[in-house]
Design an enzyme around this catalytic site. Structure first.
Site, short mmCIF file in Angstrom:
data_model
loop_
_atom_site.label_atom_id
_atom_site.label_comp_id
_atom_site.label_asym_id
_atom_site.label_seq_id
_atom_site.Cartn_x
_atom_site.Cartn_y
_atom_site.Cartn_z
CB ILE A 206 -0.98 0.04 1.21
CG1 ILE A 206 -0.24 -0.25 2.51
CG2 ILE A 206 -2.14 -0.91 1.02
CD1 ILE A 206 -1.09 -0.08 3.75
N GLY A 207 2.14 1.12 -0.13
CA GLY A 207 2.95 2.33 -0.19
C GLY A 207 4.40 2.01 0.05
CE LYS A 228 7.69 2.17 6.06
NZ LYS A 228 7.96 3.58 6.30
CG ASP A 327 12.05 10.18 5.93
OD1 ASP A 327 12.11 11.13 5.13
OD2 ASP A 327 11.72 9.03 5.58
#
Ligand SMILES: *[C@@H]1O[C@H](CO)[C@@H](O)[C@H](O)[C@H]1NC(C)=O
Length: 491
Positions: A206-207, A228, A327
């Protein structure tokens, strides 16, 4: 053990708060026992709930002191103990210092750090008579208490060693050699996740971000997670496990309404991944790029800016040592179904690469990095402020486009009208919303100052965002406002 929220308010419970409450270590949203008939003291075991955000003990008959160990409850943001029979000092921690007095009213006598409470009583100069009497009493009282104290000390010391206010972790070495630190208990989460994502099949992706790709994992139990998977350069042998685990553990304990919950981490010889709370609407960046961007109206956008500011404020000013994100980008800000914004990947940069000298190779996203990082390797909280400014400008303008690039490269945009650069998919804001948009824009412009020392701190940003102020009357209205006007007036 898995309970995240416990509300027993408005009942007729009596007796004391059970000490075993401290075992509910993953309790993280609310513990509410208000409006009951509880008596006795507040158990110090409560302070083991290090992830708890909201504690409500009001409207009971609790007595005694507030345990000083409550300062260990680092996630706490509301603590209501009003309408009890408590006395003594309020523990000293940032959460208590900021608390409003109404959370402490109607007790016998609470004193200390909370604004609005009396300072704690200090002995005045007693008269001579008093003093000699007191001396005798003191001597008689002191000997047994010293003995008791020593015994207690030894006892507590022995006890403390075993119980160090940590979350039990599931140290799960399974047969594939995977190792997980997770704050859910008693399952092979590694296997569940591999199954749910069909071994990280792209159709669940999804990313992706600077450190890895994110997958949606719906476990067989129905739990929805964001996983992740980390792209790491080959770090075999360089990863010192102990500090790494300690740090992961710290990060998994952070609970803030505007920080995505990190549940844990798994690594195996084949892959490494972080396990997060799932956020329905995905990243701010993807929403801004999508056709549904207009659903994000000005009010939503202003509240997203405040959410992000709150998260950064918390990490910079309430965590010791401060945690620098490194970040902050529109892809690392995630939205839930109600457009509440949470910042993700906090502290991950340092975690993945503790050797800070070469962090820029790995971390940070171009276009959001503070310019001083080109010539210094020192990462400070002011680098996050810069990235915050960039994200805020992107949100107001609706895209990371040419205007934003010229602002960042200090090419003059002074003659541009503000209303022309705001996201055209939305109507020009009016009234109080317009005032707030102008305030936020002016803050964002100062946050992307090339000189780190000229940027505001996150504390100053949050303070400014908290109070709605009307821009000075000398400032033209939003229809006629130019960037040059914002440069000259401080709002
Ligand atoms: C605590 O509970 C009481 C009664 O249920 C409620 O009135 C109060 O607002 C709560 N406090 C907080 C801080 O939410």
């Amino acid at each position: 053990m898995k309970l995240r929220l416990l509300k027993l308010n408005n009942n007729n419970f009596s007796g004391t708060i059970p000490l075993a409450i401290g075992n509910l270590v993953v309790l993280q949203d609310t513990f509410d026992v208000s409006h009951n008939s509880l008596t006795g003291e507040i158990p110090s075991q409560l302070s083991k709930l290090v992830m708890l955000q909201s504690l409500n003990l009001s409207h009971n008959s609790l007595s005694g002191h507030l345990p000083s160990s409550l300062t260990y409850m680092t996630s706490l943001s509301t603590v209501d103990v009003s309408y009890n029979e408590l006395d003594g000092p309020v523990p000293d921690s940032p959460a208590f210092r900021r608390a409003p007095a109404e959370w402490f009213v109607h007790n016998i006598h609470l004193c200390g750090v909370v604004r609005g409470l009396p300072p704690c009583f200090t002995l005045g100069t007693p008269t001579k008579d008093d003093r000699s009497k007191r001396h005798k009493v003191v001597v008689i009282a002191i000997i047994p208490s010293v003995v008791v104290f020593l015994l207690l000390f030894i006892f507590i010391g022995a006890f403390r060693k075993r119980e160090k206010y940590t979350v039990p972790v599931d140290n799960n070495h399974n047969k594939e050699g995977a190792f997980c630190i997770l704050n859910f208990v008693g399952r092979d989460v590694y296997k569940d996740i591999i199954e749910a994502t069909e071994d990280f099949d792209v159709k669940y992706c999804i990313g992706s971000g600077a450190y890895g790709s994110v997958y949606r994992a719906e476990l067989a139990s129905g739990e929805l997670l964001a996983v992740k998977k980390i792209h790491l350069p080959d770090t075999e042998g360089t990863c010192d496990e102990q500090p790494f685990q300690t740090e992961i553990q710290t990060l998994t304990q952070i609970r803030h309404r505007n920080i995505v919950k990190l549940y844990g981490f798994c690594f195996s010889p084949r892959c490494k991944f972080l396990v997060y709370e799932y956020m329905e609407r995905g990243s701010l960046g993807s929403v801004l790029r999508s056709e549904t961007a207009a659903e994000l109206d000005w009010v939503n956008r202003l509240s997203i800016v405040k959410d992000v500011a709150r998260a950064l404020f918390y990490m910079h000013h309430d965590c010791t040592p401060p945690i620098v994100h490194r970040d902050v980008t529109s892809n690392n800000i995630l939205l839930d179904s109600e457009f509440k914004a949470c910042v993700s990947d906090f502290g991950i940069a340092r975690l993945l690469n503790p050797d800070s000298s070469n962090w820029t190779m790995l971390a940070g996203t171009r276009g959001y990095l503070a310019p001083e990082l080109a010539y210094t390797m020192r990462v400070t909280t002011q680098c996050d402020v810069y990235s915050f400014g960039v994200v805020t400008l992107e949100l107001l303008m609706g895209e990371y486009g040419e205007v934003l690039i010229s602002i960042l490269s200090s090419s003059p945009v002074n003659d541009s009208f503000v209303k022309d650069v705001l996201d055209r998919r939305l109507p020009v804001p009016e009234g109080q919303v317009a005032d707030e948009v102008v305030t936020v824009l002016s803050l964002a412009l100062r946050s992307v100052d090339n000189h780190p020392e000229s940027r505001p701190t996150m504390k100053q940003v949050s303070d400014k965002l908290c109070v709605v102020r009307t821009p000075p009357p000398s400032l033209p209205s939003i229809d006629a406002l130019k960037f040059s006007d914002l440069m000259t007036v401080e709002i």
